[in-house]
Design a protein around this motif. Structure first.
Motif, PDB file in Angstrom:
ATOM      1  N   ALA A 138       0.822  -1.209   0.000  1.00  0.00           N
ATOM      2  CA  ALA A 138       0.000   0.000   0.000  1.00  0.00           C
ATOM      3  C   ALA A 138       0.860   1.265   0.000  1.00  0.00           C
ATOM      4  O   ALA A 138       0.539   2.255  -0.632  1.00  0.00           O
ATOM      5  N   ASN A 139       1.957   1.218   0.725  1.00  0.00           N
ATOM      6  CA  ASN A 139       2.805   2.399   0.856  1.00  0.00           C
ATOM      7  C   ASN A 139       3.999   2.401  -0.084  1.00  0.00           C
ATOM      8  O   ASN A 139       4.745   3.372  -0.136  1.00  0.00           O
ATOM      9  N   ASP A 140       4.187   1.295  -0.796  1.00  0.00           N
ATOM     10  CA  ASP A 140       5.330   1.150  -1.705  1.00  0.00           C
ATOM     11  C   ASP A 140       6.625   1.579  -1.017  1.00  0.00           C
ATOM     12  O   ASP A 140       7.350   2.449  -1.479  1.00  0.00           O
ATOM     13  N   ILE A 141       6.883   0.978   0.129  1.00  0.00           N
ATOM     14  CA  ILE A 141       8.069   1.297   0.913  1.00  0.00           C
ATOM     15  C   ILE A 141       9.303   0.783   0.180  1.00  0.00           C
ATOM     16  O   ILE A 141       9.425  -0.415  -0.068  1.00  0.00           O
ATOM     17  N   PRO A 142      10.216   1.666  -0.201  1.00  0.00           N
ATOM     18  CA  PRO A 142      11.418   1.203  -0.901  1.00  0.00           C
ATOM     19  C   PRO A 142      12.200   0.186  -0.068  1.00  0.00           C
ATOM     20  O   PRO A 142      12.399   0.371   1.123  1.00  0.00           O
ATOM     21  N   GLY A 143      12.579  -0.898  -0.729  1.00  0.00           N
ATOM     22  CA  GLY A 143      13.388  -1.911  -0.071  1.00  0.00           C
ATOM     23  C   GLY A 143      12.631  -2.827   0.863  1.00  0.00           C
ATOM     24  O   GLY A 143      13.225  -3.623   1.555  1.00  0.00           O
ATOM     25  N   ALA A 144      11.292  -2.724   0.891  1.00  0.00           N
ATOM     26  CA  ALA A 144      10.521  -3.547   1.812  1.00  0.00           C
ATOM     27  C   ALA A 144      10.212  -4.923   1.235  1.00  0.00           C
ATOM     28  O   ALA A 144       9.493  -5.692   1.845  1.00  0.00           O
ATOM     29  N   GLY A 145      10.742  -5.217   0.066  1.00  0.00           N
ATOM     30  CA  GLY A 145      10.530  -6.537  -0.493  1.00  0.00           C
ATOM     31  C   GLY A 145       9.313  -6.649  -1.369  1.00  0.00           C
ATOM     32  O   GLY A 145       8.844  -7.749  -1.616  1.00  0.00           O
ATOM     33  N   THR A 146       8.753  -5.536  -1.854  1.00  0.00           N
ATOM     34  CA  THR A 146       7.590  -5.590  -2.717  1.00  0.00           C
ATOM     35  C   THR A 146       7.961  -5.163  -4.128  1.00  0.00           C
ATOM     36  O   THR A 146       8.905  -4.417  -4.339  1.00  0.00           O
ATOM     37  N   GLY A 147       7.198  -5.644  -5.081  1.00  0.00           N
ATOM     38  CA  GLY A 147       7.424  -5.264  -6.474  1.00  0.00           C
ATOM     39  C   GLY A 147       8.708  -5.857  -7.015  1.00  0.00           C
ATOM     40  O   GLY A 147       9.351  -6.700  -6.401  1.00  0.00           O
ATOM     41  N   TRP A 148       9.076  -5.412  -8.197  1.00  0.00           N
ATOM     42  CA  TRP A 148      10.291  -5.887  -8.854  1.00  0.00           C
ATOM     43  C   TRP A 148      11.473  -5.046  -8.434  1.00  0.00           C
ATOM     44  O   TRP A 148      11.427  -3.823  -8.496  1.00  0.00           O
ATOM     45  N   PHE A 149      12.525  -5.693  -7.984  1.00  0.00           N
ATOM     46  CA  PHE A 149      13.727  -4.976  -7.610  1.00  0.00           C
ATOM     47  C   PHE A 149      14.885  -5.955  -7.486  1.00  0.00           C
ATOM     48  O   PHE A 149      14.695  -7.165  -7.450  1.00  0.00           O
ATOM     49  N   ALA A 150      16.054  -5.413  -7.455  1.00  0.00           N
ATOM     50  CA  ALA A 150      17.263  -6.182  -7.173  1.00  0.00           C
ATOM     51  C   ALA A 150      17.974  -5.477  -6.033  1.00  0.00           C
ATOM     52  O   ALA A 150      17.804  -4.267  -5.839  1.00  0.00           O
ATOM     53  N   SER A 151      18.743  -6.229  -5.304  1.00  0.00           N
ATOM     54  CA  SER A 151      19.470  -5.598  -4.204  1.00  0.00           C
ATOM     55  C   SER A 151      20.921  -6.054  -4.213  1.00  0.00           C
ATOM     56  O   SER A 151      21.239  -7.133  -4.690  1.00  0.00           O
ATOM     57  N   SER A 152      21.752  -5.213  -3.682  1.00  0.00           N
ATOM     58  CA  SER A 152      23.160  -5.535  -3.514  1.00  0.00           C
ATOM     59  C   SER A 152      23.411  -5.707  -2.027  1.00  0.00           C
ATOM     60  O   SER A 152      23.407  -4.729  -1.274  1.00  0.00           O
ATOM     61  N   PRO A 153      23.580  -6.952  -1.580  1.00  0.00           N
ATOM     62  CA  PRO A 153      23.717  -7.195  -0.148  1.00  0.00           C
ATOM     63  C   PRO A 153      24.899  -6.465   0.497  1.00  0.00           C
ATOM     64  O   PRO A 153      24.800  -6.034   1.640  1.00  0.00           O
ATOM     65  N   LEU A 154      25.989  -6.325  -0.220  1.00  0.00           N
ATOM     66  CA  LEU A 154      27.155  -5.677   0.382  1.00  0.00           C
ATOM     67  C   LEU A 154      26.949  -4.178   0.595  1.00  0.00           C
ATOM     68  O   LEU A 154      27.316  -3.641   1.635  1.00  0.00           O
ATOM     69  N   SER A 155      26.349  -3.519  -0.392  1.00  0.00           N
ATOM     70  CA  SER A 155      26.153  -2.074  -0.258  1.00  0.00           C
ATOM     71  C   SER A 155      24.796  -1.743   0.357  1.00  0.00           C
ATOM     72  O   SER A 155      24.597  -0.639   0.863  1.00  0.00           O
TER      73      SER A 155
END
Length: 167
Positions: A138-155
């Motif tokens: 609902a809030n489209d919280i960045p980085g909350a694990g919703t939608g399409w995205f990729a993450s860099s665990p180190l950074s």
């Protein structure tokens, strides 16, 4: 008591499906988290293993007798689990036997308070996760694990595609 008399009941599903358990809420439930008696856990594990042993490589029943025994034992175990959990829960068993109808079982004895507390905690965790996901969506919280995205665990950086890239 009829299962429809208490709409507040949580449904625990009973079925083998290569989850190393036959008990499920949203996901498989590790037996060590259930508070169920060890003897019942061993029966559930044995039933699950007998199910796999009753199938051919093509996942067909080796015999109608084995399928029937699987269903009978599943119904018996579902009632035993329901008895452990009391009237706040229903245990649903849908047999894989052809033409078998699903059944829901309600406890008929005094519940095992240790098992009830364990399942209450599991259900609370499932509900909290659903709320967390709903809020994030609902809030489209960045980085909350919703939608399409990729993450860099180190950074810790999150990379989200643009609308144009999604279309």
């Amino acid at each position: 008591m009829n299962a429809s008399e208490n709409p507040e009941r949580t449904v625990v599903r009973l079925f083998p499906d290569y989850g190393d358990t036959a008990l499920w809420l949203e996901n498989p439930i590790d037996y060590s988290l259930t508070g169920l008696p060890e003897s019942l856990v061993k029966e559930l594990q044995s039933w699950e293993q007998s199910y796999y042993a009753s199938l051919t490589q093509d996942l067909a029943w080796k015999s109608a007798d084995l399928a029937s025994r699987y269903t009978s034992e599943g119904n018996r175990l579902a009632q035993l689990v329901a008895d452990e959990l009391g009237d706040g829960y229903e245990v649903e068993f849908r047999s894989y036997e052809e033409n078998a109808r699903p059944h829901r079982f309600c406890g008929t004895k005094a519940p095992n308070q240790r098992a009830v507390a364990a399942f209450d905690a599991l259900v609370a965790g499932v509900r909290a996760e659903k709320v967390r996901i709903s809020r994030a969506v609902a809030n489209d919280i960045p980085g909350a694990g919703t939608g399409w995205f990729a993450s860099s665990p180190l950074s810790g950086k999150i990379f989200r595609p643009t609308r144009a890239e999604l279309e």
